[in-house]
Write an enzyme that holds these catalytic residues in place. Structure first.
Site, PDB file in Angstrom:
ATOM      1  N   ASP A 106       0.862  -1.158   0.000  1.00 35.12           N
ATOM      2  CA  ASP A 106       0.000   0.000   0.000  1.00 35.12           C
ATOM      3  C   ASP A 106       0.910   1.223   0.000  1.00 35.12           C
ATOM      4  O   ASP A 106       2.101   1.109   0.267  1.00 35.12           O
ATOM      5  CB  ASP A 106      -0.851  -0.064   1.283  1.00 35.12           C
ATOM      6  CG  ASP A 106      -1.709   1.155   1.448  1.00 35.12           C
ATOM      7  OD1 ASP A 106      -2.276   1.606   0.436  1.00 35.12           O
ATOM      8  OD2 ASP A 106      -1.810   1.659   2.568  1.00 35.12           O
ATOM      9  N   GLY A 134      -4.768   3.739  -3.719  1.00 31.19           N
ATOM     10  CA  GLY A 134      -6.014   4.355  -4.138  1.00 31.19           C
ATOM     11  C   GLY A 134      -5.783   5.739  -4.686  1.00 31.19           C
ATOM     12  O   GLY A 134      -6.716   6.408  -5.142  1.00 31.19           O
ATOM     13  N   ASN A 150      -8.295  -0.703   4.585  1.00 29.87           N
ATOM     14  CA  ASN A 150      -8.489  -1.011   3.178  1.00 29.87           C
ATOM     15  C   ASN A 150      -7.460  -2.013   2.666  1.00 29.87           C
ATOM     16  O   ASN A 150      -7.557  -2.475   1.543  1.00 29.87           O
ATOM     17  CB  ASN A 150      -8.448   0.267   2.338  1.00 29.87           C
ATOM     18  CG  ASN A 150      -7.151   1.002   2.526  1.00 29.87           C
ATOM     19  OD1 ASN A 150      -6.468   0.811   3.525  1.00 29.87           O
ATOM     20  ND2 ASN A 150      -6.770   1.811   1.573  1.00 29.87           N
TER      21      ASN A 150
END
Lengths: 361, 1575
Positions: free
Chosen positions: B376, B1101, B1272
């Site tokens: 991430d 994201g 997430n």
């Protein structure tokens, strides 16, 4: 002094905690050898240097052992009763298969003459050797009861099955297949002296078993008498199936009979391999005649032939041997050591080459 | 306990378990333990995680253990042994290994269960601090509290909860969803108390349901190992088969030779039967003949039968080759490895002292084999410490200088607001004095700098093409400057308004919570050991509701959890939300207007209350107190928020009614309760509650962030009653509300009241659109602007009386047929009353709709009114204005504002996401200060307007599909409804109002540009937009929304649609750029990982450009790397993409010219750019329209340098197509990605992240690791082979589901390259060693069979056979497996490529298994046959020979492991010494004490005989040394001739070390020489 002690205590403690810390963090001081050619060179040469002389020494030891073997499996009976129609003698191995054969009754005996070329000095041992005899057969080797042999009262001898009880439920003494198949040839040795003629070589049947076995592992059961009478040690027992006499009539009383009979003890120590020898007698050194062992010359082996082995391809031998530092005669170890040493030495050379050629990489 | 029983008992109507829903009825009247209590069907809250109790332990544990294959195998062997003709071992002894393993495991289980028991005890006996006093109140009638909640049955899905509360006799339902559920073990932050009822308890809580599944991952090495074990089984079977055949053959031979004779050593198989003796007699007499008795015939056994029997015997004997002990050993080794990893001081984070946490015990070696790392970005690579850096408002870019450079060191995220310098220009733009009295257009001239604000050349170090870009931009700027200048010069006020709106969005559209003092939250100390039930153990320090009420039966209703004692005391008064709204009392007849506000501090109205203000002009309102309150002027308010009798509401009311009695009359009770008189009290309560918040709140867990302490509440409740009698009716508790409503309904309502009630409803239909014009949006360029401008000052001047407003409303609301009816003055109460009315619209027939339209107009925008005055005096003027007008919007006295003044230090903001925090703090710096916030109001200090209280109508929470968040507020200034929206650019830009003037379009264009620039700089971008919602539209939408909210099925979908309805036609306000700094050493770490050959995929994201930039700065992409971008925008791109992927894939494989890919009209935009080349980025300008930036789908012309490293960039949308199974693009994509060193996936949703990991794992077959920090990333972490959680800012979800939790990304380097390498190497070599070890021993036994007629005799004494692996050789492997280091840490860390050893599976190859088996065979041959050679034909007994072989086996195995030891420590030496010592000690003890034990053949005194025998020693030394010779030679030769990378590095390292030492020595000598010479 006390201060000193405190100090040392303290330092010990701190050292301990330091060690703990290092241990936890996996930072203990370490030696990290790397097996490169140059580092292992000395090891190879060292092994070579140690092994070759050791091998040579072992070979020398083995060479120093004088050993005489006499295979008497197929000896002819010398009993005149057993003369065959052609004038020869029947072989004992066949005779003992006859129905009229009763073991232990001196039914079949033979004399085998042999020459001892080298004088056997010092202690001389007489062994009987059996070949193709699987004393390490799984069912055989288990078929014994050490408790019984240790003189304990046993009621459950199921380990010995099927040689545990006879059809009247009496326990065989000793029970089991091993005991049942007790080696029952008797061997005698005669020396034919040029002056004195044939004379029996005095043999001793004691001290042929381990002391530990004789003293602890094998014990006659308690009893008023050493027999199977009421209150006797072997009450309610029966002789093993193959035996001609009960166990308490083995050997010579009082110390070498019953379970404590050394021949039995030796037999009960099962061999590792199908070819083995077992110590039978030692030449009595107290006898002046044989104080220095056996001289070279003609010897006669007298065998009371009872034990059947040839039916399954087995052989029987009588072995006379002196001993060395390593026991009997065996060249294997010496050769193996020399070979291994040489290989190491060679490898050392190879690695030396490698080191010289590739060492600086 | 009795207290709970009495107060918190509840009765659940028993339902069949199969039912889709279960109903919980709150009822206090029944005893919980009553036999008739149907609730008995629900589990109690007592948590029992233990598996066993005293009675069940042994059977249950055994039952469980025999589920393991190994134990079944063991048992099978043991049982085999009981077959008389098979038995190889003594029965008792053969059971020993099984018993040992069972008891060791049982001990372990017992220990673990004990731990569970203790933790259960802690949980169950934790002191309960449920605060129940409210329920004890006299006024609270427990009996009347009778309602039911229908909930879905317990599931493991954490984010799933559905329920409803039927009200009004079940005609209506209040819906509940997961946001109403407070999960057990949740850590409640910023919460002083919780009201709720238990719906799931004990074992039905989600954490318990989830904790049952233990995480067991099978590592790749273990899979390898299992293959090898299968090979071992094969070897075993072959060995058994061969031996059995041999046995049969031997038997046949002896059958033949002994047919006519006796084989003395061949005892009959027949058991001792009665006839046995006879049979034997016959046998002995040689009477075996053709006509022998059947008994005799039975004795001879057929070879086949013997072979069959001995096969099983051999299975028993050779079983050791299956390394059962290996599993236990490996478990111990891993435990030690984990222990030492956790004790590595390098993993300690200096900031908070947290260290690594190994949550999974059994995959340490996986760390050494990771091939793909999926990481991430935010919070993982970066600090997650957001710094507001740039913003673009209304097309104008404002840059900020970052001042604090030490962000990444010791500071937490709280100070990030201080880390940028205020952009003066923005400040000025925002704080420009308002035009006084004149039209905004004639404002003072804007300074020229407004247009030429601090625009600096954009430094973009990562992009080599910045020159081009800057030039381009400057050019564009110049072109557009005239337009821009025009824009700002003409509309500086519009600009200012937009800035303000922008700031307001930042402030309002978030989840920020304002705290006066920081909550002292106990950090969740996670179990760092090996929690058997992670979920439970890890939460112990967290206060959980269920912990607080441990022994309740399920569904305990109405609990209130007080704050933790360490929570700061908060002044109730200062926080009382009900104080401030009462300013309208100013105009009440009895209270003096000046006093009123003074005594009432502003509060933030978490719990909306209905206030009825009367200003004396409205007769209907005057009437209310007279009728209801007996003519007394008393405060009558109740807390509708609290459905439950709560102290909070009680005290809050009393606070009003008590000390501030002067104003008690000001608020009169306004209610429409009469309309609801049909409702039962209980449902009434519920209806109130459900009306209070945007979502119904009466349920499982109602969390309200109310800033008050119960203690204070208690105190204040006492005077409350004494002051006004009327308040007694209402202030006791919210339950009293229902009473009151009863009263009201029963009381004879005066016609006028009814009249009021029915007259007032206004038509709230969509015809009220004209109202929109009165919202006076100064920002809009519409005609309404003019109107507002005209009206606003006028209203302000005239005192803004309500009637005036009404009139003006009626004037303007042309289409409205009915006049607005009632004035519900106060802004703070707006929400509640509004909500209330909204609720009523549902409850009551449509014709009773009451929409307080007047309220909309009542508070004239304070901004407007204050504009007439100077900035400096605006507060006083607003005070004046409010007191005169009776409006409440601006708080009269700012000093009274809960003490929050401008001088005070800024409030502490706490937010779920650091972005929001950064934005709110940024706005704070510019004077737009969020002062207080709750579910329904937000108090904002607005420059030029004072403190405004925004009524928050709705919050559309952020979700990953919408990628935006919106908040709908009612502007207190204009009373208009405004939607503030903030989200990802794609989410906002697609929903903009397309119709706009040129200026708007220009602004949008500029914003696009800025967004691009921001993201190129690696900033996180967010778009800010707004929308004005007309009252009518709102009402129309509202109805649908309420329906959606109340719906049971498909609620999520309906809500999404409802959100979408509102989040459209947005007006773009601007964009923000937030910098998220990289964590320290991230580039180095990624560099090292890449150097280690690990492919790193970045899944984020964030925007693509942002992500690429971060990837560059994080060294994920190297400057020389070739970057390929794949961006598809429509689904039709499949074909094109396929072609692209194919071509690129091929190209990557072999150099070729670019394929002729002219994707005709395809909307796929496949761009491939080479960063190193200077062609970045032709599409700079075209970024505004992504779909138009059609670039040829070509691969980079990288034919010449084909060996170049590649990077792949894919966005989430493209990924959707790729991951779509129908397109079958997955393999192509993977093929391409497989040839790339790094892959970046932007705009990826959490699910996509997990899917990508899954895809890579499944199709590439690689060992994947996922690193993440937030919720997430959870699915990704769980999907990957190794999940690593970073315990960062964003909670602990990622940590909770991870296998390893680290605090910094850079720790990954050490974890993988060092510990991973070590662990893998150690385990791999130990596993191989184990196979060798067992095979060695078994093969010795096999060779022996050739000499014991294949009868399955044990060569060695069984005790030795068992002890050999159990004790003699068990410790060194453990030590080596835990402590050996094939290379020093410095070497491994400095040379990442050494990681290849594990990554490429070089340590444990399957061929190595066979090599080891071969070595074992050789060694066994040496060991056995050397002994054979030495003892064959000799007079040594079998036991002595066996002991010799055992001895040489032991020495050989120890020498072998010694060869495998790469780093000798004292532990290694100790373990080897231990092995030797234990062998000798055991032998001595066993052979010297045991005459006849265990039913084994006696080996009495064998050991002393052996040890004193030179032959023994000669054999042992020769065979052990010869045995290891091949391995030794191989190791030496391999190291010398073909050293592995690790060995080369270690050698180099050693050489360097030696040289250094030598140099030091030489230097020392020189020194010494010099010293001596001088002397």
């Amino acid at each position: 002094m006390s201060v000193n002690n405190g100090m040392s205590d303290h330092t010990a403690k701190s050292r301990n905690s330091k060690f703990k810390q290092k241990f936890k963090q996996q930072r203990l001081p370490a030696w990290q050898p790397i097996l490169t050619a140059d580092t292992v060179l000395p090891a190879f040469f060292l092994i070579g240097l140690l092994f070759v002389p050791l091998g040579v020494a072992l070979l020398l030891f083995s060479d120093g052992v004088v050993e005489v073997q006499v295979d008497y499996t197929e000896c002819p009976s010398v009993d005149p009763r057993h003369r065959d129609p052609l004038g020869g003698h029947f072989l004992c191995k066949d005779l003992i298969l006859r129905p009229e054969f009763v073991p232990g009754e001196n039914f079949c005996y033979c004399d085998i003459e042999f020459n001892v070329t080298t004088a056997m000095e010092n202690e001389v041992f007489m062994y009987y050797g059996l070949d193709n005899y699987y004393q390490n057969h799984r069912r055989y080797v288990k078929s014994r009861d050490d408790k019984q042999l240790a003189g304990k009262q046993v009621t459950d001898v199921s380990d010995c099955s099927p040689f545990d009880r006879d059809n009247r439920s009496r326990i065989y003494a000793p029970c089991g297949a091993i005991a049942n198949s007790f080696f029952n040839d008797s061997l005698k040795l005669y020396f034919t002296d040029s002056q004195k003629g044939k004379q029996e070589v005095p043999l001793r049947g004691d001290n042929i078993a381990w002391d530990s076995d004789k003293n602890i592992k094998f014990k006659n059961p308690p009893g008023k008498t050493l027999d199977d009478k009421e209150g006797g040690a072997f009450e309610n027992t029966v002789k093993p199936l193959y035996w001609t006499k009960p166990v308490f009539k083995l050997g010579s009383p009082p110390n070498n009979t019953g379970y404590e009979n050394e021949d039995l003890i030796v037999w009960m120590r099962t061999a590792a391999f199908p070819s083995f020898r077992k110590l039978y007698r030692r030449v009595d050194n107290s006898n002046l005649e044989f104080k220095k062992g056996l001289a070279a010359g003609l010897y006669t082996l007298h065998v009371d032939y009872n034990y059947p082995v040839h039916t399954f391809g087995g052989r029987k031998r009588m072995i006379l041997s002196t001993t060395s530092f390593l026991g009997g005669k065996n060249n294997f170890l010496g050769i193996a050591y020399i070979t291994a040493g040489c290989v190491c030495f060679l490898l050392g050379v190879v690695f030396l080459v490698i080191h010289v050629k590739f060492g600086e990489r | 306990m009795s207290l709970y029983q009495r107060l918190l008992s509840l009765v659940g109507r028993s339902l069949p378990a199969e039912q889709a829903t279960r109903t919980v009825v709150v009822n206090h009247t029944l005893q919980p333990d009553n036999a008739t209590n149907p609730n008995a069907s629900h589990p109690s809250n007592r948590v029992t995680t233990t598996k066993y109790n005293l009675v069940t332990f042994i059977p249950k544990n055994l039952f469980e253990q025999f589920h393991r294959f190994a134990n079944i195998y063991f048992l099978f062997i043991v049982l085999l042994n009981f077959v008389p003709s098979i038995n190889a071992f003594a029965k008792e002894v053969a059971m020993l290994p099984l018993l040992f393993v069972l008891s060791v495991t049982a001990l372990k289980d017992l220990f673990e269960d004990r731990r569970r028991y203790n933790s259960d005890k802690r949980v169950n006996n934790s002191s309960c601090r449920v605060y129940c006093r409210c329920l004890d109140d006299d006024n609270f009638d427990v009996q009347k509290l009778n309602f039911s909640v229908e909930i879905s049955p317990p599931t493991t899905k954490i984010y799933h909860f559905l329920g409803s509360i039927p009200v009004a006799e079940g005609t209506r339902r209040i819906a509940l969803n997961e946001s109403n559920l407070l999960l057990r073990s949740c850590f409640v932050k910023n919460t002083d108390f919780v009201e709720g009822l238990v719906v799931y308890a004990g074992s039905e809580t989600k954490v318990m349901l989830n904790s049952s599944s233990s995480r067991y991952k099978r590592s790749r090495l273990e899979r390898h190992m299992n293959t090898s074990v299968v090979c071992c089984v094969a070897i075993l079977l072959v060995m058994c088969f061969l031996s059995a055949t041999g046995s049969g053959v031997w038997q046949a031979y002896f059958d033949k030779v002994s047919a006519g004779g006796v084989v003395p050593f061949l005892p009959p198989v027949m058991p001792s039967l009665n006839g046995g003796g006879d049979a034997l007699e016959e046998l002995v007499r040689g009477e075996v003949s053709e006509d022998a008795s059947p008994a005799v015939r039975r004795l001879s056994t057929s070879p086949g039968w013997v072979a069959f029997l001995s096969f099983w015997t051999f299975v028993i004997i050779f079983q050791v080759i299956i390394p059962i002990a290996l599993y236990v050993t490996i478990e111990i080794i891993k435990m030690l490895q984990v222990y030492h990893i956790q004790n590595d001081p390098c993993f300690v984070d200096a900031r908070n002292g947290s260290s690594i946490e190994c949550r999974a015990m059994n995959i340490t070696e996986e760390l050494g084999q990771v091939q793909y790392v999926f990481t991430d970005k935010t919070g993982t690579l970066t600090e997650n410490n957001m710094v507001f850096q740039r913003c673009s408002i209304n097309g104008v870019d404002y840059e900020h200088q970052i001042t604090t450079d030490k962000l990444d060191t010791e500071e937490g995220g709280e100070n990030c607001g201080d880390s940028f310098e205020i952009n003066k220009q923005l400040y000025d733009d925002l704080h420009r004095p308002a035009p006084s009295g004149t039209s905004p257009g004639q404002q003072q001239d804007p300074s020229p700098s407004l247009m030429y604000h601090q625009r600096r050349p954009l430094p973009d170090p990562a992009a080599p093409d910045q020159q081009t870009m800057q030039q381009q931009q400057q050019k564009q700027q110049q072109e557009q400057q005239s337009l821009q200048r025009h824009l700002h010069q003409q509309h500086p006020e519009v600009h200012q308004e937009r800035i303000l709106n922008f700031m307001l969005t930042l402030v309002l559209c978030n989840t920020v919570i304002v705290a006066k003092t920081p909550h002292r939250d106990k950090p969740a100390t996670s179990g760092s050991g090996n929690p058997p039930t992670p979920g439970v153990d890890d939460y112990h320090s967290v206060i959980t509701p269920s912990r607080l009420i441990p022994s309740l039966r399920a569904f305990t209703p109405l609990i209130r959890i007080p704050p933790l004692p360490e929570r700061p005391y908060l002044n109730l008064r200062s926080l009382n939300p009900f104080n401030r709204p009462l300013s309208p009392i100013a105009s009440s007849p009895t209270a003096s207007p000046e006093v009123c506000p003074k005594h009432h501090n502003a509060g933030n109205t978490k719990s909306p209350a209905i206030f009825m203000q009367h200003d004396g002009k409205n007769p209907s309102l005057q009437f209310v107190p007279a009728t209801l309150l007996g003519g007394e002027n008393s405060a009558a308010h109740f807390n509708l928020k609290d459905p439950t009798p709560s102290l909070g509401s009680q005290s809050l009311v009393s606070e009003l009614g008590g000390p501030d009695s002067e104003m008690s009359s000001c608020a009169t009770f306004c209610t429409d309760v009469p309309l609801d008189s049909s409702l039962t009290p209980a449902t009434e309560i519920l209806s109130f509650s459900s009306s209070s918040a945007d979502g119904p709140h009466v349920m499982a867990a109602n969390v309200s962030a109310r800033h008050s302490t119960p203690g204070k509440e208690l105190q204040s409740s006492v005077p409350a009653k004494s002051v006004t009698s009327a308040s007694n009716v209402f202030n006791s508790s919210s339950l009293s509300v229902s009473k009151a409503s009863d009263d009201l309904s029963s009381s004879s309502l005066s016609p006028s009241q009814m009249n009021w009630a029915y007259k007032t409803p206004c038509a709230a239909q969509s015809t009220n659109l004209p109202l929109m014009h009165l919202t006076l949006n100064p920002l809009s360029d519409s005609a309404g602007d003019a109107t507002s401008r005209i009206i606003a000052p006028e209203l302000a001047r005239e005192g803004l009386c309500n009637s005036a407003f009404i009139s003006s409303t009626s004037e303007s609301s042309l289409g409205s047929s009915r006049a607005p009816c009632s004035v519900y003055g106060s802004a703070p109460s707006n929400s509640s009353s509004e909500e209330r009315f909204r609720h009523e619209t549902r409850l009551t027939p449509p014709n009773t709709l009451k929409i307080p339209l007047g309220r909309i107009y009542a508070p004239r925008s304070p901004l407007k009114s204050s504009r007439r005055t100077d900035n400096s005096s605006y507060s006083s003027s607003s005070l004046e204005a409010s007191s005169v007008s009776g409006e409440t919007a601006p708080v009269p006295d700012k000093d009274e504002l809960l003490g929050v003044t401008k001088e005070e230090p800024k409030p502490l903001y706490e937010a779920e996401s650091p972005d929001e925090l950064a934005l709110v703090e940024a706005a704070f710096k510019y004077g737009v200060r969020l002062l207080r916030r709750d579910a329904h109001t937000a108090l904002v200090d607005v420059p030029g307007a004072g403190v405004l209280q925004f009524e928050v109508l709705h919050v559309f929470p952020f979700d990953s599909t919408r990628k935006r968040m919106s908040v709908m507020v009612r502007d207190p200034r204009t009373k208009s409804i405004i939607l503030y929206c903030k989200g990802a650019d794609s989410a906002i830009l697609d929903n903009l109002d397309r119709v706009g003037n040129q200026l708007d379009q220009f602004r949008q264009f500029r914003t696009h540009q800025h967004l691009y620039v921001y993201s190129k700089k690696g900033l996180r971008t967010l778009c800010v937009a707004t929308r004005h919602v007309s009252e009518a539209e709102y009402l129309w939408w509202r109805r649908g929304h309420d329906e959606a909210e109340a719906s049971f099925a498909d609620r999520e979908f309906k809500l999404q649609n409802s959100y979408k309805l509102m989040e459209k036609s947005l007006t773009l306000l601007g964009a923000t750029g937030i910098e998220d700094r990289l964590q320290p050493l991230v580039p180095e770490t990624l560099e090292a990982l890449r150097a280690a050959g690990i492919v790193v995929w970045l899944l984020t994201g964030d925007k693509q450009e942002t992500a690429i930039n971060v990837a560059h700065s994080a060294a994920l992409f190297s400057p020389t790397m070739q970057i390929m971008k794949v961006n598809a925008t429509t689904q039709h791109a499949e074909e094109t993409m396929r072609r692209f992927l194919e071509s690129c894939g091929m190209r990557a494989r072999r150099p070729r010219q670019a394929p002729d890919d002219d994707d005709a009209g395809s909307v796929l935009s496949v761009t491939a750019t080479d960063v190193a080349a200077d062609n970045v980025h032709a599409s700079t300008t075209s970024m505004t329209d992504v779909s138009s930036s059609l670039m040829a789908a070509t691969c980079p012309d990288a034919a010449p340098d084909d060996d170049k490293e590649r990077g792949l960039v894919v966005d989430g949308k493209t990924l959707t197509f790729i991951l779509d199974r129908r397109t079958s693009l997955g393999p192509l994509f993977l093929e391409l990605a497989g040839q790339c060193r790094s892959v970046l996936i932007s705009r990826a949703t959490p699910l996509q992240k997990a899917l990508v990991v899954k895809l890579a794992k499944r199709d590439l077959g690689v060992l994947s690791m996922a690193v993440g920090d937030g919720a997430n990333d959870v699915s990704m972490i769980q999907t990957a082979d190794v999940g690593v959680g970073i315990s960062g800012v964003e909670g602990r979800q990622a940590v909770m589901c991870s296998d390893f939790a680290i605090s910094r990304f850079c720790h990954l380097q050490r974890l993988l390259l060092l510990h991973g390498h070590w662990c893998h190497h150690r385990l791999a070599s130990i596993i191989l060693y184990f196979f060798y070890k067992n095979a060695n021993l078994v093969l010795v036994l096999l060779w022996y069979q050739f000499y014991c007629s294949f009868t399955g005799n044990n060569f060695m004494d069984q005790m030795y056979l068992i002890q050999f692996s159990l004790t003699f050789t068990s410790v060194p492997p453990v030590i080596v497996g835990a402590y050996d280091k094939d290379a020093p840490s410095s070497v491994l860390l400095s040379e990442p490529h050494l990681y290849d050893a594990g990554r490429l599976d070089q340590v444990f190859k399957h061929s190595y298994f066979w090599v080891n088996i071969l070595d074992a065979a050789f060694q066994s041959i040496v060991m056995f046959f050397f002994a054979l050679g030495a003892y064959y034909g000799g007079d040594s007994g079998g036991d002595l020979v066996a002991l010799t072989v055992v001895h040489s086996c032991l020495l050989g195995q120890l020498l072998t492991i010694a060869l495998e030891i790469k780093s000798w420590t004292i532990l290694h030496v100790a373990s080897l010494v231990f092995s030797l010592v234990i062998f000798h000690v055991f032998s001595m003890a066993y052979t010297m004490s045991c005459v006849a034990c265990f039913g084994l053949q006696s080996v009495y005194w064998v050991y002393p005989h052996a040890m004193t025998s030179p032959l023994h020693w000669c054999v042992v030394i020769l065979s052990s040394i010869t045995a290891v010779l091949p391995r030794f030679v191989y190791r030496c030769g391999q190291t010398s001739l073909w050293p592995t990378a690790v060995q080369t590095s270690v050698l180099r390292y050693r050489r360097l070390q030696r040289q250094r030492r030598l140099q030091e020595k030489l230097a020392g000598q020189n020194l010494g020489c010099r010293g001596s010479s001088t002397v």
